[in-house]
Design an enzyme around this catalytic site. Structure first.
Site, PDB file in Angstrom:
ATOM      1  N   GLY A 114     -24.540 -16.143  12.623  1.00 57.28           N
ATOM      2  CA  GLY A 114     -24.353 -16.316  13.011  1.00 57.28           C
ATOM      3  C   GLY A 114     -24.183 -17.511  13.551  1.00 57.28           C
ATOM      4  O   GLY A 114     -26.108 -18.472  11.326  1.00 57.28           O
TER       5      GLY A 114
ATOM      6  N   THR B 157     -26.441 -18.983  12.247  1.00 54.74           N
ATOM      7  CA  THR B 157     -25.965 -20.321  12.839  1.00 54.74           C
ATOM      8  C   THR B 157     -27.380 -21.478  13.083  1.00 54.74           C
ATOM      9  O   THR B 157     -28.035 -21.180  12.919  1.00 54.74           O
ATOM     10  CB  THR B 157     -25.288 -20.508  13.602  1.00 54.74           C
ATOM     11  OG1 THR B 157     -24.620 -19.572  13.461  1.00 54.74           O
ATOM     12  CG2 THR B 157     -24.526 -21.924  14.531  1.00 54.74           C
ATOM     13  N   VAL B 158     -26.736 -22.775  13.100  1.00 58.65           N
ATOM     14  CA  VAL B 158     -27.489 -24.015  13.270  1.00 58.65           C
ATOM     15  C   VAL B 158     -27.179 -24.329  14.332  1.00 58.65           C
ATOM     16  O   VAL B 158     -25.682 -25.224  13.708  1.00 58.65           O
ATOM     17  CB  VAL B 158     -28.438 -24.687  11.563  1.00 58.65           C
ATOM     18  CG1 VAL B 158     -29.009 -23.569  10.525  1.00 58.65           C
ATOM     19  CG2 VAL B 158     -26.739 -24.963  10.641  1.00 58.65           C
TER      20      VAL B 158
ATOM     21  N   MET C 193     -28.180 -21.424  19.306  1.00 54.50           N
ATOM     22  CA  MET C 193     -27.492 -20.397  18.094  1.00 54.50           C
ATOM     23  C   MET C 193     -27.730 -19.292  18.656  1.00 54.50           C
ATOM     24  O   MET C 193     -28.616 -18.791  18.642  1.00 54.50           O
ATOM     25  CB  MET C 193     -27.908 -20.871  17.075  1.00 54.50           C
ATOM     26  CG  MET C 193     -29.002 -21.139  16.190  1.00 54.50           C
ATOM     27  SD  MET C 193     -29.588 -20.872  14.732  1.00 54.50           S
ATOM     28  CE  MET C 193     -29.732 -19.411  14.260  1.00 54.50           C
TER      29      MET C 193
END
Length: 552
Positions: A364, A365-366, A446
Site C-alpha cells: 500500500g 508503503t514506507v 503512505m
C-alpha cells in the site's frame, strides 16, 4: 480539535535529520549522515534498511519515487517498473480476473466489473527500487554505494527484534492475506515470512539471510545483478517454472525516469508532487479547489465537508487521466489550471456527492525524508503494495515481488488500461513544500488511497493552521474511501466540536464511521521543515507507527 497523540514532541536538530516509520531504519540513515554522507546517501541507507525491518510495507521487489532538493532546485525520480511484455487484458481475463480486495485501491477501481488479481504472478511488474537506489546515488551520492547497505545487510544477516506495529501488520498478512493462497509460487513466502506457520511477534528476532545475500549483490554490482545478472536469471527461471509472465528480458529493459516535478500554489506556498503515473496530482487538484474557501474562519463541519468533497473531485480526475506518461500523457497543465479548479469548485454543494471526472481541456508503503547540513533534502517513498505485494518469493532471494499490476484497469480505451511494457497507475507519492523559491521541506503520508488525502491534511495543518510537523501528523485524520463513505479516527470525536461536526456530516449525506487507526489505516506520515535563518530543522514522525525522527 484535540490531538490524540500528545506523547511526542517535534525533533529540533542543527545539522541534519531523518524521519521514517521504523526506528532502526531511521538510525541507519542518521549513521550515514554522521559519517559524512549527504541527504541522498541517508535516504538510500534508510530505504534499503526499511526493506528488511518493515518488509510487509516495502521490499527489494518494489518501486520507488523520490523528490530531491539539491539546495537550489527540485528533481524528481520515477523508479516504477513496467508490466511484462506478455501482459495483456485478454491474458488476464483468460487466467481469471479478481475483485478489489484491498483498501489500498480505494476508489481507483471502485465499481469496476473486473480487475487484475492482486496476488500471484499476474500483477507482478518489474521492480524499480534497486535501480532507483543506484540512480539516486549516481547523480547525487557522496559515499560509496556499497557503504549504504551496511546496516540493512547486518539486520538481514544477524536478525533484529520486530517492532510492534510491523508485527501486527505482519500477523494480519499471514492470517488474512496469505491464508488460502495455493501454488508453488507461494511456498517460499511461507518459508521466509511465516516460519513455523506464523508471523514473528513483537520483540522476537527475525532473520532473512537470503535477503542479506541479495542486498550484497545489488550493492556490489550497482544493481546490475538484479536486472542483468544472477537475480534476474533466478526471477525469470522461477516465473517460467511456476506460471509467471516476468522474464529476464523484461528486467534488462527497465530504466528509471528523471522527471520534472509538478506543483500548485496554495496560499503563498508551492506544493510539489511527482507527475503521473503517480496519483500526487489528486492532492494538488484538491488543494486548488480548497484555496477558494476561507478555511480558517469556518466551523469544523463545513471545513471537513469542503475537504472531503474537494478530495473526491481530485480523485475523480486522477482516476480518469493518470496513466503511464509515455503511453497516455495526462493533461497536467490543464488539470492544474486555477480556472479549471474554479469550475470544479462550483460542483461542491452542501450535501455529499459522487462527482464525475471533469474535462480540463474544454476552455500500500514506507515513506522517509532526510535533510543534511548543506541544505539537501529528500522526500522518498517505496512500496511493494497491499501487504507483502504479490506474495511471490523467488527461492533463495529473500524478498517479495510487488503486485503493482493490480493498479491497471481492464476497460478498453481507458488511459490506464493494462498493456505490455506499460507503467500502471501508482499510489505512492512523495511530497515537498517550498515558499518563494526556497525549500520548506519534504513530507509524505503512505497508505494507498489515503496518500493524497494525507498530503492535503498535512498541508492544511501546516499552511492554514501553523502547526509544526509533529502536531500536523498527530492531528486526527479523515479518510474518504468511495461513494459517500467516510471514516474518521476516534480523536475526531473526542470533544463536543468534533462530535457535532461528524453528526453534521451525516446530515449532509456522508456515511461516517469512526474506526481505530489499526483497523483500517489512516496512513503513516513523516515531515521535516527547515527552520528560519539557517538554524537547522524541525521534524515529526508518525505517531501511529513505530518510527521516529532522529537528528544531530
Amino acid at each position: 480539535m484535540p490531538l490524540p497523540y500528545q506523547g511526542r514532541k517535534p525533533l529540533y536538530a542543527p545539522r541534519g535529520a531523518v524521519a521514517t516509520s521504523q526506528p532502526l531504519a531511521a538510525a541507519a540513515g542518521l549513521a550515514v549522515l554522521r559519517r559524512g554522507g549527504n541527504a541522498v546517501d541517508a535516504a538510500i541507507a534508510t530505504a534499503v534498511a526499511l526493506t528488511v525491518v518493515q518488509p510487509g510495507s516495502n521490499d527489494i521487489g518494489g518501486d520507488l519515487f523520490a523528490l530531491v532538493w539539491d539546495g537550489k532546485e527540485l528533481h524528481g525520480l520515477n523508479a516504477s517498473g513496467c508490466a511484462p511484455a506478455a501482459f495483456t487484458p485478454d491474458l488476464v481475463r483468460e487466467r481469471g480476473t479478481g475483485a478489489v480486495a484491498s483498501d489500498a485501491l480505494g476508489g481507483a477501481q471502485a465499481g469496476a466489473a473486473e480487475v487484475v488479481p492482486d496476488r500471484g504472478w499476474l500483477p507482478v511488474t518489474v521492480p524499480g527500487a534497486p535501480a532507483g537506489w543506484r540512480d539516486l546515488h549516481e547523480r547525487f551520492g557522496a559515499l560509496p554505494f556499497a557503504d549504504l547497505f551496511t546496516d540493512a545487510v547486518g539486520y538481514a544477516e544477524h536478525g533484529y527484534p520486530v517492532s510492534p506495529t510491523v508485527a501486527a501488520g505482519w500477523d494480519r498478512a499471514v492470517r488474512l492475506l496469505h491464508a488460502g493462497l495455493e501454488g508453488p509460487e507461494f511456498a517460499e513466502w511461507s518459508r521466509v515470512f511465516a516460519p513455523g506457520g506464523r508471523a514473528p511477534r513483537a520483540g522476537e528476532r527475525w532473520r532473512n539471510p537470503d535477503a542479506a545475500r541479495t542486498l550484497r549483490l545489488i550493492a556490489d554490482t550497482g544493481a546490475e545483478a538484479f536486472y542483468r545478472g544472477e537475480i534476474a536469471a533466478a526471477i525469470g527461471d522461477f516465473a517460467a517454472a511456476t506460471g509467471g509472465l516476468l522474464t529476464a528480458d523484461d528486467l534488462a529493459e527497465h530504466a528509471s525516469l528523471w522527471v520534472r516535478p509538478i506543483s500548485t500554489g496554495y496560499r503563498g506556498y508551492d506544493v510539489w508532487e511527482i507527475p503521473p503515473n503517480g496519483q500526487g496530482i489528486a492532492a494538488l487538484l484538491a488543494l486548488n479547489v480548497l484555496e477558494g474557501y476561507d478555511l480558517a474562519g469556518t466551523p469544523l463541519e463545513q471545513r471537513l465537508h469542503w475537504q472531503i468533497e474537494a478530495m473526491k473531485l481530485g480523485f475523480a480526475d486522477a482516476h480518469a487521466y493518470v496513466a503511464d506518461p509515455d503511453v497516455a500523457p495526462a493533461p497536467v497543465e490543464a488539470l492544474l489550471d486555477k480556472a479549471y479548479a474554479a469550475r470544479r469548485r462550483a460542483l461542491v454543494g452542501e450535501s455529499a456527492a459522487v462527482p464525475p471526472a471533469g474535462d480540463p481541456l474544454r476552455g500500500g508503503t514506507v515513506y522517509l525524508c532526510t535533510a543534511d547540513a548543506d541544505g539537501m533534502m529528500v522526500s522518498l517513498i517505496q512500496s511493494n503494495y497491499m501487504g507483502f505485494g504479490s506474495h511471490v518469493v523467488v527461492p533463495g532471494t529473500g524478498f517479495t515481488l510487488q503486485n503493482r499490476g493490480a493498479g491497471f484497469v481492464l476497460e478498453a480505451g481507458h488511459p490506464n488500461v493494462a498493456a505490455p511494457g506499460k507503467r500502471p497507475f501508482h499510489t505512492i507519492i512523495p511530497g515537498f513544500l517550498t515558499r518563494g523559491g526556497e525549500a520548506v521541506g519534504p513530507f509524505g503520508v503512505m497508505g494507498g488511497h489515503m496518500q493524497p488525502q494525507g498530503h492535503v491534511q498535512v498541508v492544511l495543518s501546516t499552511v492554514d493552521d501553523g502547526l509544526d510537523p509533529q502536531q500536523a501528523l498527530d492531528r486526527p485524520r479523515w479518510y474518504w474511501h468511495a461513494g459517500t463513505e467516510v471514516r474518521v479516527e476516534p480523536g475526531m470525536v473526542a470533544d463536543d466540536e468534533g462530535r457535532a461536526a461528524v453528526e453534521g456530516l451525516r446530515r449532509r449525506g456522508h456515511r461516517v464511521t469512526v474506526t481505530e487507526p489499526g483497523s483500517l489505516g489512516y496512513g503513516f506520515g513523516q515531515a521535516i521543515w527547515r527552520l528560519p535563518d539557517g538554524a537547522g530543522y524541525v521534524a515529526g514522525s508518525e505517531p501511529r507507527a513505530d518510527g521516529s525522527a532522529m537528528g544531530y
